[in-house]
Design a protein around this motif. Structure first.
Motif, PDB file in Angstrom:
ATOM      1  N   MET A   1       0.853  -1.203   0.000  1.00  0.00           N
ATOM      2  CA  MET A   1       0.000   0.000   0.000  1.00  0.00           C
ATOM      3  C   MET A   1       0.880   1.241   0.000  1.00  0.00           C
ATOM      4  SD  MET A   1      -1.214   2.452   2.467  1.00  0.00           S
ATOM      5  CE  MET A   1      -2.574   3.608   2.405  1.00  0.00           C
ATOM      6  N   SER A   2       0.606   2.164  -0.888  1.00  0.00           N
ATOM      7  CA  SER A   2       1.344   3.426  -0.928  1.00  0.00           C
ATOM      8  C   SER A   2       0.362   4.577  -0.770  1.00  0.00           C
ATOM      9  CB  SER A   2       2.107   3.574  -2.242  1.00  0.00           C
ATOM     10  OG  SER A   2       2.659   4.860  -2.349  1.00  0.00           O
ATOM     11  N   ALA A   3       0.676   5.474   0.150  1.00  0.00           N
ATOM     12  CA  ALA A   3      -0.210   6.615   0.373  1.00  0.00           C
ATOM     13  C   ALA A   3      -0.295   7.496  -0.866  1.00  0.00           C
ATOM     14  CB  ALA A   3       0.283   7.426   1.568  1.00  0.00           C
ATOM     15  N   GLN A   4       0.728   7.437  -1.708  1.00  0.00           N
ATOM     16  CA  GLN A   4       0.760   8.322  -2.873  1.00  0.00           C
ATOM     17  C   GLN A   4      -0.223   7.902  -3.965  1.00  0.00           C
ATOM     18  OE1 GLN A   4       2.348  11.082  -2.218  1.00  0.00           O
ATOM     19  NE2 GLN A   4       2.786   9.996  -0.320  1.00  0.00           N
ATOM     20  N   THR A   5      -0.758   6.695  -3.863  1.00  0.00           N
ATOM     21  CA  THR A   5      -1.757   6.256  -4.840  1.00  0.00           C
ATOM     22  C   THR A   5      -3.160   6.725  -4.469  1.00  0.00           C
ATOM     23  OG1 THR A   5      -2.149   4.156  -3.689  1.00  0.00           O
ATOM     24  CG2 THR A   5      -0.389   4.202  -5.343  1.00  0.00           C
ATOM     25  N   ILE A   6      -3.300   7.324  -3.272  1.00  0.00           N
ATOM     26  CA  ILE A   6      -4.600   7.807  -2.805  1.00  0.00           C
ATOM     27  C   ILE A   6      -4.713   9.291  -3.166  1.00  0.00           C
ATOM     28  CG2 ILE A   6      -6.085   8.153  -0.796  1.00  0.00           C
ATOM     29  CD1 ILE A   6      -4.607   5.831   0.541  1.00  0.00           C
ATOM     30  N   THR A   7      -5.751   9.665  -3.892  1.00  0.00           N
ATOM     31  CA  THR A   7      -5.867  11.041  -4.362  1.00  0.00           C
ATOM     32  C   THR A   7      -6.660  11.923  -3.408  1.00  0.00           C
ATOM     33  OG1 THR A   7      -7.795  10.408  -5.684  1.00  0.00           O
ATOM     34  CG2 THR A   7      -5.645  10.380  -6.779  1.00  0.00           C
ATOM     35  N   ARG A   8      -7.454  11.344  -2.535  1.00  0.00           N
ATOM     36  CA  ARG A   8      -8.218  12.123  -1.552  1.00  0.00           C
ATOM     37  C   ARG A   8      -7.339  12.386  -0.324  1.00  0.00           C
ATOM     38  NH1 ARG A   8      -8.514   8.190   1.978  1.00  0.00           N
ATOM     39  NH2 ARG A   8      -8.911   6.061   1.262  1.00  0.00           N
ATOM     40  N   ARG A   9      -7.911  13.082   0.671  1.00  0.00           N
ATOM     41  CA  ARG A   9      -7.169  13.307   1.912  1.00  0.00           C
ATOM     42  C   ARG A   9      -7.033  12.000   2.686  1.00  0.00           C
ATOM     43  NH1 ARG A   9      -5.508  17.700   4.280  1.00  0.00           N
ATOM     44  NH2 ARG A   9      -6.915  19.067   3.114  1.00  0.00           N
ATOM     45  N   LEU A  10      -5.852  11.760   3.199  1.00  0.00           N
ATOM     46  CA  LEU A  10      -5.597  10.553   3.963  1.00  0.00           C
ATOM     47  C   LEU A  10      -6.406  10.538   5.260  1.00  0.00           C
ATOM     48  CD1 LEU A  10      -1.723  10.311   3.569  1.00  0.00           C
ATOM     49  CD2 LEU A  10      -3.443   8.902   2.430  1.00  0.00           C
ATOM     50  N   THR A  11      -6.770   9.344   5.686  1.00  0.00           N
ATOM     51  CA  THR A  11      -7.518   9.160   6.924  1.00  0.00           C
ATOM     52  C   THR A  11      -6.668   8.385   7.926  1.00  0.00           C
ATOM     53  OG1 THR A  11      -8.458   7.032   6.274  1.00  0.00           O
ATOM     54  CG2 THR A  11      -9.663   9.036   5.586  1.00  0.00           C
TER      55      THR A  11
END
Length: 272
Positions: A1-11
């Motif tokens: 899992m990479s946070a950079q693949t998430i386009t919304r705000r992280l939770t």
């Protein structure tokens, strides 16, 4: 899992997945929209609106004069300037120590300003407050070791957790905070071996600052990492502007160093 693949705000859940995957969590202090945008673009996962703004923004000798209104103002600015990073806000001195109810009122103000989690200092004495907040929907990050709001009680900015009695107290406090519902824990200026032991004993994210490389992630004070202003810094500080072509480049280098474990290096670490 990479946070950079998430386009919304992280939770909070995204950070937990990042931790579970074995990837280090990057955190920077941040106080305004411009730097929030820069750090967000560099891939920093968490922005901490720290009461360190009392030192680096307001020019105070300690964090003690910072108010809830100050933190709320800067939290709102950071939230407006970022699209991706998780937003963590400090509870300033005097805003939560009186009672759990006082802490809840002030935490609500910070959450309304844009925070997704609040951070408070202290161990066993804060467990009931942490439980009160988390049971009412306020996510909490604890803070153990060198706690700047207690600088006068600690006798200055000194390494904590040295000696078996102090180390055991910190171990116990960490477990109590986790049991009370804290889902993140900052460990500041403690021996690296102790931080590694505490991290291994918990199932929540630990964020180190002067606590060695074995924490779940690292937090950098923005002005220290970018050498603003130039001058002598704490042992655990690395100047990421050294060799960087820009602030953006320095931020990218900092995130990469946290991720690959090259920061903190042995020279940034305290022994027991």
């Amino acid at each position: 899992m990479s946070a950079q693949t998430i386009t919304r705000r992280l939770t909070q859940a995204d950070l937990a997945k990042l931790y579970a995957s074995g990837e280090k969590v990057s955190m920077f202090t941040c106080y305004d929209a411009s730097f929030a945008r820069l750090l967000d673009g560099a891939g920093v996962e968490t922005l901490l609106i720290g009461d360190s703004l009392g030192n680096v923004i307001q020019g105070h000798d300690t964090t003690l004069p910072v108010t809830v209104a100050d933190i709320a103002y800067h939290t709102a600015a950071v939230k407006r300037g970022s699209d991706h990073a998780f937003i963590l806000a400090d509870m300033p001195f005097g805003s939560y120590q009186e009672s759990p109810e006082q802490a809840f009122r002030n935490a609500v103000t910070l959450m309304a300003a844009g925070a997704q989690m609040v951070k408070l200092e202290g161990g066993a004495e804060m467990a009931a407050t942490v439980e009160f907040l988390t049971q009412r929907g306020i996510p909490v990050c604890g803070h153990l070791g060198l706690t700047p709001q207690s600088v006068h009680a600690l006798g200055g900015y000194k390494v904590q957790g040295k000696g078996e009695a102090a180390a055991q107290r910190l171990r116990d406090d960490a477990l109590l905070l986790q049991q009370a519902g804290a889902t993140m824990l900052v460990l500041e200026a403690i021996p690296a071996a102790l931080a590694a032991e505490v991290t291994a004993s918990l199932n929540i994210i630990t964020i180190g600052i002067g606590a060695g490389k074995d924490c779940s992630g690292q937090v950098l004070v923005l002005h220290d990492a970018f050498d603003i202003p130039p001058g002598k810094k704490a042992k655990f500080v690395r100047n990421f502007m050294d060799g960087a072509s820009s602030l953006h480049d320095a931020a990218i280098r900092a995130v990469a160093a946290i991720k690959d474990g090259s920061y903190p290096a042995p020279e940034h670490t305290y022994a027991g």
